[in-house]
Design an enzyme around this catalytic site. Structure first.
Site, mmCIF file in Angstrom:
data_model
loop_
_atom_site.group_PDB
_atom_site.id
_atom_site.type_symbol
_atom_site.label_atom_id
_atom_site.label_comp_id
_atom_site.label_asym_id
_atom_site.label_seq_id
_atom_site.Cartn_x
_atom_site.Cartn_y
_atom_site.Cartn_z
ATOM 1 N N HIS A 10 9.426 -3.068 3.128
ATOM 2 C CA HIS A 10 9.018 -3.232 1.724
ATOM 3 C C HIS A 10 10.258 -3.503 0.853
ATOM 4 O O HIS A 10 10.216 -4.320 -0.064
ATOM 5 C CB HIS A 10 8.353 -1.954 1.192
ATOM 6 C CG HIS A 10 7.067 -1.588 1.889
ATOM 7 N ND1 HIS A 10 6.959 -0.506 2.725
ATOM 8 C CD2 HIS A 10 5.838 -2.164 1.845
ATOM 9 C CE1 HIS A 10 5.721 -0.421 3.165
ATOM 10 N NE2 HIS A 10 5.021 -1.404 2.666
ATOM 11 N N GLN B 61 -2.326 -12.061 8.152
ATOM 12 C CA GLN B 61 -2.537 -11.833 6.719
ATOM 13 C C GLN B 61 -1.806 -12.903 5.900
ATOM 14 O O GLN B 61 -2.335 -13.447 4.941
ATOM 15 C CB GLN B 61 -2.032 -10.439 6.352
ATOM 16 C CG GLN B 61 -1.863 -10.177 4.869
ATOM 17 C CD GLN B 61 -1.547 -8.723 4.582
ATOM 18 O OE1 GLN B 61 -2.424 -7.887 4.618
ATOM 19 N NE2 GLN B 61 -0.295 -8.409 4.280
ATOM 20 N N MET C 43 0.851 -1.200 0.000
ATOM 21 C CA MET C 43 0.000 0.000 0.000
ATOM 22 C C MET C 43 0.884 1.247 0.000
ATOM 23 O O MET C 43 0.417 2.348 0.296
ATOM 24 C CB MET C 43 -0.927 -0.011 1.214
ATOM 25 C CG MET C 43 -1.862 -1.225 1.200
ATOM 26 S SD MET C 43 -3.416 -0.997 2.062
ATOM 27 C CE MET C 43 -2.864 -0.643 3.704
ATOM 28 N N GLY C 44 2.160 1.077 -0.340
ATOM 29 C CA GLY C 44 3.036 2.230 -0.514
ATOM 30 C C GLY C 44 3.603 2.785 0.783
ATOM 31 O O GLY C 44 3.547 2.160 1.829
ATOM 32 N N SER D 143 4.293 1.560 7.951
ATOM 33 C CA SER D 143 3.970 2.882 7.420
ATOM 34 C C SER D 143 3.235 3.698 8.475
ATOM 35 O O SER D 143 3.337 4.924 8.532
ATOM 36 C CB SER D 143 3.106 2.747 6.166
ATOM 37 O OG SER D 143 3.756 1.918 5.239
ATOM 38 N N ASP E 69 2.633 -8.858 9.469
ATOM 39 C CA ASP E 69 1.207 -9.151 9.303
ATOM 40 C C ASP E 69 1.049 -10.670 9.197
ATOM 41 O O ASP E 69 0.676 -11.201 8.156
ATOM 42 C CB ASP E 69 0.686 -8.459 8.036
ATOM 43 C CG ASP E 69 0.818 -6.951 8.146
ATOM 44 O OD1 ASP E 69 0.066 -6.353 8.912
ATOM 45 O OD2 ASP E 69 1.708 -6.382 7.473
ATOM 46 N N HIS F 125 9.159 1.497 3.258
ATOM 47 C CA HIS F 125 10.238 1.520 4.252
ATOM 48 C C HIS F 125 11.116 0.289 4.007
ATOM 49 O O HIS F 125 10.873 -0.468 3.037
ATOM 50 C CB HIS F 125 9.660 1.559 5.669
ATOM 51 C CG HIS F 125 8.620 0.512 5.939
ATOM 52 N ND1 HIS F 125 8.901 -0.836 5.914
ATOM 53 C CD2 HIS F 125 7.288 0.609 6.211
ATOM 54 C CE1 HIS F 125 7.808 -1.524 6.186
ATOM 55 N NE2 HIS F 125 6.799 -0.671 6.353
ATOM 56 N N ALA F 126 12.076 0.079 4.893
ATOM 57 C CA ALA F 126 13.040 -1.006 4.652
ATOM 58 C C ALA F 126 12.374 -2.387 4.616
ATOM 59 O O ALA F 126 12.916 -3.320 4.014
ATOM 60 C CB ALA F 126 14.133 -0.956 5.717
ATOM 61 N N GLN G 280 6.246 -10.760 7.543
ATOM 62 C CA GLN G 280 5.718 -11.564 8.654
ATOM 63 C C GLN G 280 5.147 -10.710 9.785
ATOM 64 O O GLN G 280 4.566 -11.245 10.721
ATOM 65 C CB GLN G 280 6.815 -12.479 9.199
ATOM 66 C CG GLN G 280 7.209 -13.556 8.201
ATOM 67 C CD GLN G 280 8.310 -14.466 8.694
ATOM 68 O OE1 GLN G 280 8.846 -14.262 9.788
ATOM 69 N NE2 GLN G 280 8.666 -15.444 7.898
#
Ligand code: PAF
Length: 282
Positions: free
Chosen positions: A37, A153, A30-31, A186, A150, A34-35, A148
């Site tokens: 991602h 999810q 979702m943009g 985020s 999430d 950060h590190a 991990q």
């Protein structure tokens, strides 16, 4: 790197890569990168011929009183990051192109969605499973990478991919943390300076339980009390949403720790909701 906004265009490109027998990795996001991602993108790049990063703040996974409108966004910076990390496509659809006005089909994994984050976010995982299924149809990836942090999810997406026979391998990568232990998110951008100072204690409380298990304490009621004491003394600006000891795959509660166990927690601060987890294996 191509920035693609049209779902049909991304699908046509990815299908032709499939025909060329190229291996596709998908990193759904979702943009506001950060590190965490970045680690997903780097691993996706390493394991594939083509890397597709999706950037879509998915309205379907936000509840009516949640932070959809103020979710942190920085598309220009994200474009630079995805390009630097070697994405071939950054897929940035509009909500109207992902969900028709009369959108009516949903993907649900109710068994795994009701507990933990699902208690305070009842429609969240339905929104996640639906958008991820859609991304799988559009990008037809060989692998898809998720963090991990999430964890719930991750197990839901894994179950969804297995049960609906998506030909994709789901890869979960370890939580990336700040030096003081706070898991990157985020939403950390919402924290006030005082909250930011206390927030690493979410993790430190969970780590305390891990240490106690190594010392031989396996009663989760006792461990839960120790964690809550730690939070009360060190994270006064946080309010517990949940603190659970569960089996890592089926997410059922564990009362006495005898095998691999996930300790998962969520805390509200004034403007943020933070989640974290650690694994314990005596
Ligand atoms: O983890 C996230 O950022 C989102 O839940 C995901 C997987 C991109 C779906 O919108």
């Amino acid at each position: 790197m191509d920035i693609v906004r049209n779902p049909a265009e991304v699908q046509s490109q990815c299908l032709s890569w499939r025909e060329e027998k190229l291996r596709i990795a998908l990193v759904p996001t979702m943009g506001f990168f950060h590190a965490g991602h970045e680690s997903l993108m780097m691993e996706g790049r390493r394991r594939s011929d083509r890397l597709v990063v999706s950037l879509f703040v998915n309205p379907a996974q936000f509840g009516p009183d949640e932070d959809l409108d103020r979710y942190p966004r920085d598309p220009e910076q994200d474009i630079r990051t995805a390009e630097r990390l070697g994405a071939d496509i950054l897929f940035m659809p509009e909500a109207g192109d992902m969900y028709a006005a009369d959108h009516a089909a949903w993907v649900e994994v109710p068994d795994l969605s009701a507990s933990l984050c699902g208690c305070s976010r009842p429609a969240h995982f339905r929104g996640v499973a639906t958008v991820v299924a859609k991304l799988f149809h559009l990008v037809v990836p060989h692998i898809a990478l998720f963090g991990q942090k999430d964890w719930q999810q991750l197990v839901i997406v894994r179950r969804m991919a297995r049960d609906l026979a998506f030909p994709v391998e789901i890869i979960g990568l370890p939580i990336v943390r700040e030096m003081d232990g706070l898991a990157l998110s985020s939403r950390n951008a919402y924290l006030s300076p005082d909250e930011r100072r206390q927030a690493p204690h979410l993790y430190k409380g969970l780590e305390l339980a891990r240490t106690m298990v190594i010392q031989g304490i396996t009663d989760t009621a006792f461990l839960r009390e120790a964690i809550r004491r730690h939070w009360a003394e060190n994270f006064s600006l946080g309010r517990e949403d949940y603190l659970s000891f569960v089996h890592p795959e089926n997410l059922r509660p564990v009362e006495r720790i005898s095998g691999a166990t996930l300790v998962a927690a969520a805390m509200f601060t004034l403007r943020a909701r933070l989640i974290d987890n650690v694994f314990i294996n005596p």
